[in-house]
Design an enzyme around this catalytic site. Structure first.
Site, PDB file in Angstrom:
ATOM      1  N   HIS A 140      -7.744   5.083 -10.765  1.00  0.00           N
ATOM      2  CA  HIS A 140      -7.605   5.747  -9.560  1.00  0.00           C
ATOM      3  C   HIS A 140      -6.852   7.151  -9.964  1.00  0.00           C
ATOM      4  CE1 HIS A 140      -6.561   1.132  -7.732  1.00  0.00           C
ATOM      5  NE2 HIS A 140      -7.319   1.856  -6.963  1.00  0.00           N
ATOM      6  N   LYS A 163      -7.466  -8.443   2.266  1.00  0.00           N
ATOM      7  CA  LYS A 163      -6.815  -8.624   0.830  1.00  0.00           C
ATOM      8  C   LYS A 163      -5.403  -9.268   1.009  1.00  0.00           C
ATOM      9  CE  LYS A 163      -9.047  -5.021  -1.755  1.00  0.00           C
ATOM     10  NZ  LYS A 163      -8.878  -3.789  -2.419  1.00  0.00           N
ATOM     11  N   ARG A 206     -17.574   3.458  -7.863  1.00  0.00           N
ATOM     12  CA  ARG A 206     -17.891   3.152  -9.049  1.00  0.00           C
ATOM     13  C   ARG A 206     -19.614   2.975  -9.091  1.00  0.00           C
ATOM     14  NH1 ARG A 206     -13.341  -0.893  -8.972  1.00  0.00           N
ATOM     15  NH2 ARG A 206     -14.142  -0.982  -6.951  1.00  0.00           N
ATOM     16  N   SER A 260      -8.498  -2.953  -9.518  1.00  0.00           N
ATOM     17  CA  SER A 260      -7.111  -3.774  -9.545  1.00  0.00           C
ATOM     18  C   SER A 260      -7.420  -5.333  -9.513  1.00  0.00           C
ATOM     19  CB  SER A 260      -6.502  -3.392  -8.364  1.00  0.00           C
ATOM     20  OG  SER A 260      -6.304  -1.997  -8.093  1.00  0.00           O
TER      21      SER A 260
HETATM   22  O1  PNS Z   1      -8.547  -0.086  -1.983  1.00  0.00           O
HETATM   23  P1  PNS Z   1      -9.181  -0.895  -0.759  1.00  0.00           P
HETATM   24  O2  PNS Z   1      -8.530  -2.172  -0.297  1.00  0.00           O
HETATM   25  O3  PNS Z   1     -10.395  -0.861  -0.603  1.00  0.00           O
HETATM   26  O4  PNS Z   1      -8.628   0.159   0.565  1.00  0.00           O
HETATM   27  C1  PNS Z   1      -9.164  -0.096   1.578  1.00  0.00           C
HETATM   28  C2  PNS Z   1      -8.460   0.824   2.909  1.00  0.00           C
HETATM   29  C3  PNS Z   1      -6.959   0.210   2.587  1.00  0.00           C
HETATM   30  C4  PNS Z   1      -8.282   2.302   2.771  1.00  0.00           C
HETATM   31  C5  PNS Z   1      -8.854   0.172   4.143  1.00  0.00           C
HETATM   32  O5  PNS Z   1      -8.901  -1.171   4.468  1.00  0.00           O
HETATM   33  C6  PNS Z   1      -8.147   1.102   5.530  1.00  0.00           C
HETATM   34  O6  PNS Z   1      -8.336   2.152   5.728  1.00  0.00           O
HETATM   35  N1  PNS Z   1      -7.121   0.344   6.062  1.00  0.00           N
HETATM   36  C7  PNS Z   1      -6.408   0.982   7.068  1.00  0.00           C
HETATM   37  C8  PNS Z   1      -7.034   0.496   8.406  1.00  0.00           C
HETATM   38  C9  PNS Z   1      -8.189   1.603   8.666  1.00  0.00           C
HETATM   39  O7  PNS Z   1      -8.172   2.603   9.139  1.00  0.00           O
HETATM   40  N2  PNS Z   1      -9.470   0.902   8.501  1.00  0.00           N
HETATM   41  C10 PNS Z   1     -10.530   1.762   8.495  1.00  0.00           C
HETATM   42  C11 PNS Z   1     -11.352   1.738   9.744  1.00  0.00           C
HETATM   43  S1  PNS Z   1     -12.150   0.201   9.811  1.00  0.00           S
END
Ligand code: PNS
Length: 169
Positions: free
Chosen positions: A18, A42, A91, A129
């Site tokens: 990150h 998650k 990745r 992670s």
């Molecule tokens: O590190 P991650 O878990 O892959 O990140 C995913 C994250 C947190 C960026 C995504 O789940 C997110 O944007 N959550 C907030 C709600 C949202 O706007 N979702 C995207 C549209 S479906």
């Protein structure tokens, strides 16, 4: 005009992968806001406050980077912060479908905000992670993949929890 990007994620916990994306993102953007958002798929090991402290601690030498937590839609947050872009790391090919789907959904929700992908540095290509948590939970040495504070807290958390309470999503 200041070019602001949101770097969203779960950061459970932050890894050197990150931090590499953030450092390289600063070549493209004047300011990066690291946003800890909620991913409903998650289960988290660390709470939002802990994850925020880990990020802040790791990014104290970067005045152009802010760390915030937000409970809502990413594009709404990006608009509120005046960001023109969402920054994500990519990745291997295995990330592509998930990232593509998310980028397209975000674009449908707000066409003004562009998703920008940076390829993860080769050194971090296999780290995530989740895999780091899995190794740490069984006592594996992950000290060269996460900042020192995170390494310490992973050890603490897993010795307190016991291996049967592990969550690595
Ligand atoms: O590190 P991650 O878990 O892959 O990140 C995913 C994250 C947190 C960026 C995504 O789940 C997110 O944007 N959550 C907030 C709600 C949202 O706007 N979702 C995207 C549209 S479906």
């Amino acid at each position: 005009m200041k070019r602001i990007a949101i770097y969203p994620g779960s950061f459970d916990p932050v890894t050197y992968g990150h931090l590499d994306i953030i450092e390289r993102g600063l070549v493209l953007f004047d300011q990066i806001i690291v946003a800890i958002l909620y991913n409903p798929t998650k289960q988290y090991l660390f709470n939002v406050e802990e994850r925020q402290i880990f990020l802040q601690n790791s990014l104290q030498n970067f005045p152009q980077v802010e760390v915030e937590a937000y409970n809502g839609l990413l594009v709404d947050y990006a608009e509120k912060k005046g960001a023109s872009a969402i920054l994500r790391g990519m990745r291997a090919v295995s990330d592509f479908e998930y990232e593509f789907q998310m980028a397209l959904m975000n674009r449908k929700l707000n066409r003004e905000i562009q998703t920008v992908f940076l390829m993860t540095g080769l050194r971090w290509i296999f780290t995530s992670s989740s895999i780091i948590k899995q190794a740490a939970c069984f006592g594996g040495d992950v000290s060269d993949m996460v900042p020192p504070l995170v390494n310490e807290k992973l050890r603490e958390r897993y010795s307190a929890l016991g291996r049967d309470k592990i969550s690595v999503t």
